[in-house]
Write an enzyme that holds these catalytic residues in place. Structure first.
Site: not given
Ligand SMILES: [Zn+2]
Length: 678
Positions: A466-467, A470, A473
């Protein structure tokens, strides 16, 4: 002074080893002074306002301040101490004042408005248009277009709202702290695992009491509700939990709730919006309350049949197991856990040996390489704030520099809990140079011990992905302006890149790249992968209804004119009616402790949890269509989403990737609530 302060020198990487805490205050003060000069230069320019001398100049004003404060606040989260925390208390209001000075600078706004009013004739690029809108809205959403009297009223409303939220939060905290369940008979602990028992014993000890104490803070409350066999105690705990701020005494939050929603509505009206939700959603992917409401309605219709079935099944299971009469709220977690155990018989200990931390890190790197051609090379000459922090040079297939990546994996004193992604430098393009970003992830994963390496739980594995989503991105950002680069996107869009990457953790093809037993090297067995997948969506129908009930309650408060509402509980019951599965509990009220929307920033935003899930499931289904490592799809995701930041409306970006808007079916299919595509 300026000569010696490392924060005021030019630096490429944050010069952690040279920074001392006492450097921050003078550096920030100096950077504010410089930023003010830059603003003054814009305002006092004798040239007519243009995109470049006003909007662009404003965008880059204070960039040094941004870099220094990002180092400071990142340290305050990842490696703090009393000194830094005190300094943060001191610095935060100074920064707020500085920002307010800009927003309330009428001469500056006049120039911004002049540019904005000529928008049609300026021949701006899409990204420049977005930046112009964003800068203009930054002023108008804070009242820049109002007359002086209305401006004063707006400040007044904001002040009152801040005080009310504070009081709301204080009441919730007081109510959370006031209750405790004191157990003295060990029999009442039946079902509770060792960890929960010893934590309760510690709590009792701290209060000089015999036995065990449980309270309403999550680390104590949740395990109790999940494991305690004593049903009447579960009931007592659940009712206490649900009655926070609803006791008709000094901590009662009903009046605060009514005041908050009414003042928020007034604020929205003052700024020219029909309701507070319209005001908030203007800067969201979802755009309008109508769209949010129909989004939730559609999901509700599709998830409700499954939720009802799950409820009936769980009630039947509970009656058979312990002979209860009706399934109540305080039974859900307890019997849910029992049923899950029976169906899947899966626990963390079975999985952990397959997720040694270095294997998982290499796994997430390997997945990024397969998708985006990225290479990660650990480097040892970049300054860090702690020896445990690892640094990597990230490059593309042609060896071109993409980003600098910091990773900080294990808990330490001075690091706050949880996991997050952040940056020390945004990507942007200036003076013909594409400045590459410095991105960091900070986690609190299980530490290695003397005789065992760090073995992650599956939840930690998905957290890392998940991290890292990010981080991608941030790292793959490719825009001109820093304030719309990378993760600087609308708030209900920011979880797409992170959540979508979690999907790879459930795929055999991806797991084979890294999920190997740390002792035997054996790849995780198919049967375990299947169980992980199935158990991940256990009771998804009921969970969906629960999330929707919160989202609908939130919208019920913020998407109407609330001036006629007098009874909080009555209003809430109406809002809950479409999602209700469990019998109503008279003593409870959710709104009076709904801190997300009355204290935190989630007002008219709770829907975004489900919104983000719909997006990520829909996007992942697109990946799955051609194979999860299809380079063409990945390239499209990179070109349309990951590299674009907030340069365009997320709806436009998403449609460019997917060819259409996201629909809830993919999420429902993933959750097993609709049949899989053949
Ligand atoms: Zn998040």
């Amino acid at each position: 002074m300026a000569q010696k302060n490392p924060l005021l020198q030019t630096f490429e990487h944050a010069p952690f080893s040279k920074i001392k805490t006492e450097h921050f205050k003078p550096a920030i003060e100096e950077a504010i002074r410089l930023a003010k000069n830059e603003i003054e230069e814009i305002v006092s320019s004798s040239e007519a306002p243009s995109f470049s001398n006003t909007i662009e100049a404003l965008e880059f004003a204070g960039s040094q301040l941004d870099r220094i404060t990002s180092i400071f606040f990142n340290l305050n989260s990842a490696e703090t101490n009393d000194e830094i925390q005190e300094l943060a208390q001191e610095i935060s209001p100074v920064l707020t004042d500085f920002k307010n000075d800009i927003i309330q600078n009428a001469d500056l706004f006049e120039r911004v408005k002049k540019v904005y009013d000529q928008k049609g004739e300026l021949e701006l690029t899409v990204e420049q248009n977005t930046l112009l809108d964003k800068k203009y809205k930054m002023f108008t959403r804070n009242g820049a277009n109002l007359n002086d009297e209305d401006k004063k009223q707006l400040r007044d409303l904001d002040k009152k709202l801040a005080a009310l939220s504070l009081s709301f939060g204080e009441n919730v905290l007081a109510e959370t702290n006031r209750y405790e369940l004191h157990i003295t008979d060990e029999k009442d602990l039946e079902g509770l695992p060792k960890g929960a028992r010893s934590a309760a014993k510690m709590l009792a000890k701290e209060k000089n009491k015999e036995g065990w104490i449980f309270n309403l803070h999550y680390p104590s409350y949740l395990p109790f509700m999940k494991y305690a066999k004593n049903r009447s105690l579960r009931k007592e705990m659940a009712i206490a939990f649900g009655a926070k701020g609803f006791h008709n005494d000094q901590y009662d939050n009903r009046e605060n709730v009514l005041q908050i929603v009414k003042l928020r509505h007034q604020k929205a009206k003052l700024l020219g919006y029909p309701t507070y939700a319209h005001f908030k959603l203007e800067e969201r992917m979802a755009e309008t309350p109508e769209k949010v409401n129909s989004f939730m309605q559609e999901l509700l219709e599709k998830a409700k049949p499954a939720a009802k079935e799950e409820f009936v099944e769980l009630e039947k299971f509970a009656i058979e197991l312990e002979g209860i009469d009706r399934l109540q709220k305080w039974d859900a977690a307890y019997f849910g856990e029992k049923l899950k155990q029976k169906l899947f018989d899966l626990d963390d200990e079975q999985l952990k040996p397959y997720f040694e931390i270095n294997n998982v890190i290499h796994g997430v790197f390997a997945v990024s390489e397969r998708l985006y051609g990225l290479k990660f090379k650990e480097v040892f000459d970049v300054d860090t704030y702690h020896p445990e922090v690892k640094t990597y040079e990230v490059s593309d297939e042609n060896g071109k520099e993409i980003a600098l990546f910091y990773a900080d994996f294990h808990p330490r004193q001075g690091k706050r809990g949880g996991a997050w992604m952040t940056s020390y430098k945004s990507q942007y393009f200036k003076d013909e140079k594409n400045e590459r970003p410095h991105i960091s992830i900070v986690c609190n994963f299980t530490k290695p011990t003397e005789d065992e390496p760090s073995l992650l739980t599956f939840n930690e594995v998905t957290t890392l992905f998940h991290e890292f989503g990010h981080a991608l991105h941030g790292m793959l950002a490719n825009t001109i302006y820093p304030s719309i680069s990378g993760t600087n996107v609308f708030w209900d869009f920011v979880e797409l890149p992170s959540q979508v990457l979690e999907n790879w953790c459930y795929e055999k093809e991806a797991l084979e790249l890294f999920a190997r037993h740390y002792e035997t090297g054996e790849i995780i067995p198919d049967e375990l992968v299947k169980k992980i997948k199935e158990s991940a969506t256990f009771h998804e129908g009921m969970a969906t209804l629960r999330q929707l009930s919160f989202g609908m309650l939130d919208m019920s408060w913020h998407s109407i004119d609330p001036s006629e509402i007098e009874n909080v509980k009555e209003h809430e019951e109406k809002a809950f009616a479409p999602t209700r599965l469990f019998p109503e509990v008279e003593e409870n009220c959710m709104s009076t402790s709904f801190a997300h929307i009355f204290q935190g920033g989630y007002a008219a935003g709770y829907y975004s949890y489900k919104w983000a899930e719909v997006l990520d499931a829909d996007a992942f289904e697109h990946f799955s269509e051609k194979g999860i490592f299809d380079r063409e799809t990945a390239q499209k995701f990179r070109d349309t989403i990951l590299s674009q930041g907030g340069t365009e409306h997320p709806l436009t970006l998403y449609k460019r990737f997917r060819g259409k808007e996201a629909a809830p079916e993919a999420l429902l299919r993933r959750a097993g609530l609709l049949p899989k595509k053949s």
